[in-house]
Motif scaffolding. Structure first.
Motif, PDB file in Angstrom:
ATOM      1  N   THR A  48       0.851  -1.192   0.000  1.00 41.75           N
ATOM      2  CA  THR A  48       0.000   0.000   0.000  1.00 41.75           C
ATOM      3  C   THR A  48       0.883   1.238   0.000  1.00 41.75           C
ATOM      4  O   THR A  48       1.965   1.238   0.600  1.00 41.75           O
ATOM      5  CB  THR A  48      -0.919   0.032   1.228  1.00 41.75           C
ATOM      6  OG1 THR A  48      -0.112  -0.034   2.398  1.00 41.75           O
ATOM      7  CG2 THR A  48      -1.901  -1.143   1.208  1.00 41.75           C
ATOM      8  N   ARG A  49       0.397   2.297  -0.629  1.00 44.41           N
ATOM      9  CA  ARG A  49       1.160   3.534  -0.683  1.00 44.41           C
ATOM     10  C   ARG A  49       0.989   4.292   0.621  1.00 44.41           C
ATOM     11  O   ARG A  49      -0.125   4.467   1.099  1.00 44.41           O
ATOM     12  CB  ARG A  49       0.676   4.385  -1.851  1.00 44.41           C
ATOM     13  CG  ARG A  49       0.866   3.675  -3.181  1.00 44.41           C
ATOM     14  CD  ARG A  49       0.372   4.528  -4.311  1.00 44.41           C
ATOM     15  NE  ARG A  49       1.450   5.405  -4.730  1.00 44.41           N
ATOM     16  CZ  ARG A  49       1.333   6.310  -5.686  1.00 44.41           C
ATOM     17  NH1 ARG A  49       0.179   6.473  -6.307  1.00 44.41           N
ATOM     18  NH2 ARG A  49       2.354   7.062  -6.035  1.00 44.41           N
ATOM     19  N   ARG A  50       2.114   4.740   1.184  1.00 45.08           N
ATOM     20  CA  ARG A  50       2.050   5.501   2.435  1.00 45.08           C
ATOM     21  C   ARG A  50       1.701   6.946   2.107  1.00 45.08           C
ATOM     22  O   ARG A  50       2.263   7.537   1.188  1.00 45.08           O
ATOM     23  CB  ARG A  50       3.414   5.482   3.132  1.00 45.08           C
ATOM     24  CG  ARG A  50       3.945   4.128   3.481  1.00 45.08           C
ATOM     25  CD  ARG A  50       3.664   3.619   4.863  1.00 45.08           C
ATOM     26  NE  ARG A  50       3.605   4.577   5.930  1.00 45.08           N
ATOM     27  CZ  ARG A  50       4.493   4.664   6.899  1.00 45.08           C
ATOM     28  NH1 ARG A  50       5.549   3.888   6.912  1.00 45.08           N
ATOM     29  NH2 ARG A  50       4.332   5.519   7.888  1.00 45.08           N
TER      30      ARG A  50
END
Length: 111
Positions: free
Chosen positions: A40-42
């Motif tokens: 997942t993209r932070r």
């Protein structure tokens, strides 16, 4: 003795239907890996949603108040260092006083 009528043996398919399958993970791993499993993209900025709005507003104003020119920054650093020196001196005097009190207390208990 009276004979009872004979009933035919029950077969599993005659009266009850077979239970249907509830779940299978047969093809799921293949489907998941087709496009690859990605991390997942932070987020770059932490979300302020759900935070105390009074705190969020104050934080924004405080950040704007911290912005200053290099000259102001130098003055702030000087003031900070002076305050630090004063605190260190105060700590040293308090420590010396405390040691003096402890020594006096130890002398009084020996006598």
């Amino acid at each position: 003795s009276a004979k009872l009528p004979r009933t035919p043996p029950r077969s599993s398919s005659s009266s009850a239907m077979a239970k249907s399958k509830n779940h299978t993970g047969n093809n799921q791993v293949y489907k998941n890996h087709r496009n690859g499993i990605k991390k997942t993209r932070r987020p770059k900025k932490m979300s302020m949603q759900g935070m105390n709005c009074k705190f969020v507003r104050n934080q924004a104003f405080a950040k704007r108040g911290m912005q200053c020119t290099p000259e102001e920054k130098e003055e702030r650093l000087k003031a900070q260092k002076e305050a630090q020196k004063k605190m260190e001196e105060k700590k040293m005097t308090e420590r010396a006083e405390r040691l003096k009190e402890l020594e006096e207390g130890a002398k009084a208990t020996k006598k």
